[in-house]
Design an enzyme around this catalytic site. Structure first.
Site: not given
Length: 570
Positions: A348, A425
């Protein structure tokens, strides 16, 4: 003097718990003894949790005693009399006097001071407005008017009323408060109970301040809140206890999310889950799987995410079973448990990436465990609930998962990882397969899954995805009671085209468009078609930027949903 009927319910927002205060304590799983290699890993994990020499303080949480009194508002004796008023309640007659009976009665005792002050301060009864006066002439030392808006029809204004009461008490160092509504006569008995619940919840949550990581903390002086005009008796007592039970779960969830990643590692999160099972051992059992046991279950998707971290993964499974009677419905709550998310090799970076806040990437697991804590106190019958968290960190190292790697989930499906920052996920995939294998009929998963959902719905609303209209109806009815905001988004199957891989069954990300939808479609691949399933993307409402603190989002709704299923099952 009117007869006084008093109910006292001691509500402890959260016990002066040992939460994260003894990081070197051992884990105990009576039914599931840990293997010796796991004990070594756990020792290493708990040692890592002392990074920076940071340990949370064991702060005694203030207690509030709630009472219900059948007494005239002008005769109540204490520090602050708080009156919730709508905009309509402030209507004046030709002589500029209140038409509302309660406001007129108070104002008469004060010689018109209340009407004068509300006019001068331009108080119109809007939500968020309040005015507090130091007065003589009443039993109370102060009287406050707190706005409820035009015609409150949701729990939110009443929760705000509870928060405002606490704020006024803090400001004036009050220890006793009474709350009344200017127009409570027209409320049904059920509406009065719901209103009292919302006000009490707002007060308990408003009183809570997470000062565990501060060197100094102010102590609250507020000790009691009396309800006037909202009824008395065992039903109200039960409702106030329920407010305390749910609020304690929410506060526990907030504490989990607020704790930094150098303190709340996957191992410590597992320890906190085990403490719930230990505290409520009459209804809970705990099973914690280490990496070896997860490998035996072929959880390659989850273990791929965890591979880079020095803190090993811990797969958490709590099971609630009622004290007595048959189990008529089996539910599962699955929470994303990334105690820190660096993004992996797709690290990030740049403005808005929020890497400094990625401790909140386990907000889904906090919602699940906070719900477990609340249900441990409420103990509903007729329902079995499985609480599942695949806890780990998404870090960067030579052992870490790389972009382009292919991982294999526990249902045999292969995933080409084209973005290591879409890791949540991957962990949820194996957690959902595991949940289905427990024989449950309904599953709700909660995750801080996508920035796309925040872009779509903003910071206050969670996105809901489900192919099941009946389940959607159940959860939205629960959210109407809790006051938490949800919005259903489509599971547009045509978007799955963007998730197709040339070398595996699927990619883990598609294009930028519809990112929250394709993430939900990905999760759907790991849910048995016979199971009713819902995905809640709570990336926005997990955190309050203004307060710089966790919200405990999802817990109140989940508790309501479980209890609704329990009542339908009986």
């Amino acid at each position: 003097m009117a007869a006084i009927a008093t109910i006292f319910v001691s509500i402890i927002p959260t016990s002066p718990s040992p939460f994260l205060t003894r990081l070197t304590s051992r884990l105990h799983f009576a039914a599931f003894p840990l293997r010796s290699p796991t004990r070594k890993l756990m020792s290493h994990t708990l040692a890592r949790a002392t990074l920076g020499l940071t340990h949370p303080s064991n702060i005694e949480t203030p207690k509030i005693s709630f009472g219900a009194k059948d007494v005239d508002v002008t005769e109540w004796k204490g520090d602050i009399l708080a009156v919730g008023v709508t905009e309509k309640d402030l209507a004046r007659d030709a002589n500029s006097k209140f038409e509302n009976v309660i406001l007129s009665k108070i104002d008469s005792k004060l010689g018109g001071l209340l009407a004068e002050a509300s006019s001068e301060e331009d108080f119109s009864g809007k939500v968020g407005q309040s005015t507090v006066l130091r007065i003589t002439g009443l039993g109370s030392k102060r009287v406050g008017l707190i706005g409820l808006g035009q015609s409150p029809s949701t729990p939110a204004p009443f929760k705000s009323l509870g928060e405002a009461i606490v704020a006024a008490a803090k400001s004036s160092q009050a220890s006793s408060v009474a709350v009344a509504l200017a127009s409570s006569e027209g409320l049904s008995a059920q509406s009065k109970l719901s209103t009292a619940y919302a006000i009490a919840s707002g007060a308990v949550l408003g009183l809570f301040e997470d000062n565990r990581y501060k060197s100094e903390a102010k102590k609250s002086t507020l000790r009691s809140i009396d309800f006037i005009g909202l009824g008395t008796g065992p039903e109200l007592e039960k409702k106030l206890k329920y407010a305390g039970d749910v609020s304690s779960g929410i506060i526990f969830g907030r504490e989990l999310v607020n704790s930094p990643a150098n303190v709340l590692t996957p191992g410590v999160l597992a320890e906190e889950a085990a403490k719930i099972a230990s505290t409520y051992s009459d209804v809970f059992t705990a099973k914690i799987l280490n990496s070896e046991q997860c490998a035996e279950l072929k959880m390659g998707s989850y273990l791929g995410v965890a591979a880079a971290s020095a803190n090993p993964p811990h797969f958490i499974h709590l099971c609630y079973k009622p004290l007595s009677g048959p189990v008529n419905v089996k539910l599962a709550l699955v929470g994303k448990g990334l105690t820190f998310d660096s993004g992996g090799y797709n690290i990030k970076t740049g403005p808005g990436c929020s890497i400094e806040l990625m401790k909140f990437d386990m907000g889904g697991s906090a919602a699940v465990l906070g719900t477990a804590k609340a249900l441990g106190q409420i103990k509903p019958l007729g329902v079995e609930v499985h609480f599942i968290v695949a806890a780990c960190e998404n870090m960067i190292s030579g052992t870490g998962m790389r972009p382009g790697d292919i991982v294999t989930a526990s249902n045999g499906k292969t995933i080409e990882v084209n973005n290591t920052d879409a890791e949540g996920r991957l962990t949820l995939a194996d957690a959902l397969v595991y949940a289905c294998n427990q024989g449950v009929e309904k599953i709700i998963d909660l995750a801080t899954l996508t920035g796309a959902c925040v872009v779509a719905l903003g910071p206050s609303i969670a996105g809901v995805f489900t192919p099941c209209d009946d389940l959607a109806k159940e959860v939205f009815e629960a959210s109407d009671v809790s006051g938490e905001k949800l919005w259903r988004l489509p599971l547009e199957e045509s978007y799955w085209e963007t998730m197709k891989s040339g070398v595996a069954d699927m990619l883990n990300t598609g294009g930028r468009q519809g990112g929250a939808i394709v993430a939900a479609l990905f999760l759907k691949q790991f849910v048995d078609e016979k199971v009713q399933w819902m995905h809640i993307d709570m990336a926005g409402p997990v955190w309050n930027d203004k307060k710089r603190s966790a919200t405990g989002f999802g817990i109140a709704t989940l508790v309501e949903w479980v209890l609704k299923n329990a009542s339908n099952a009986n």
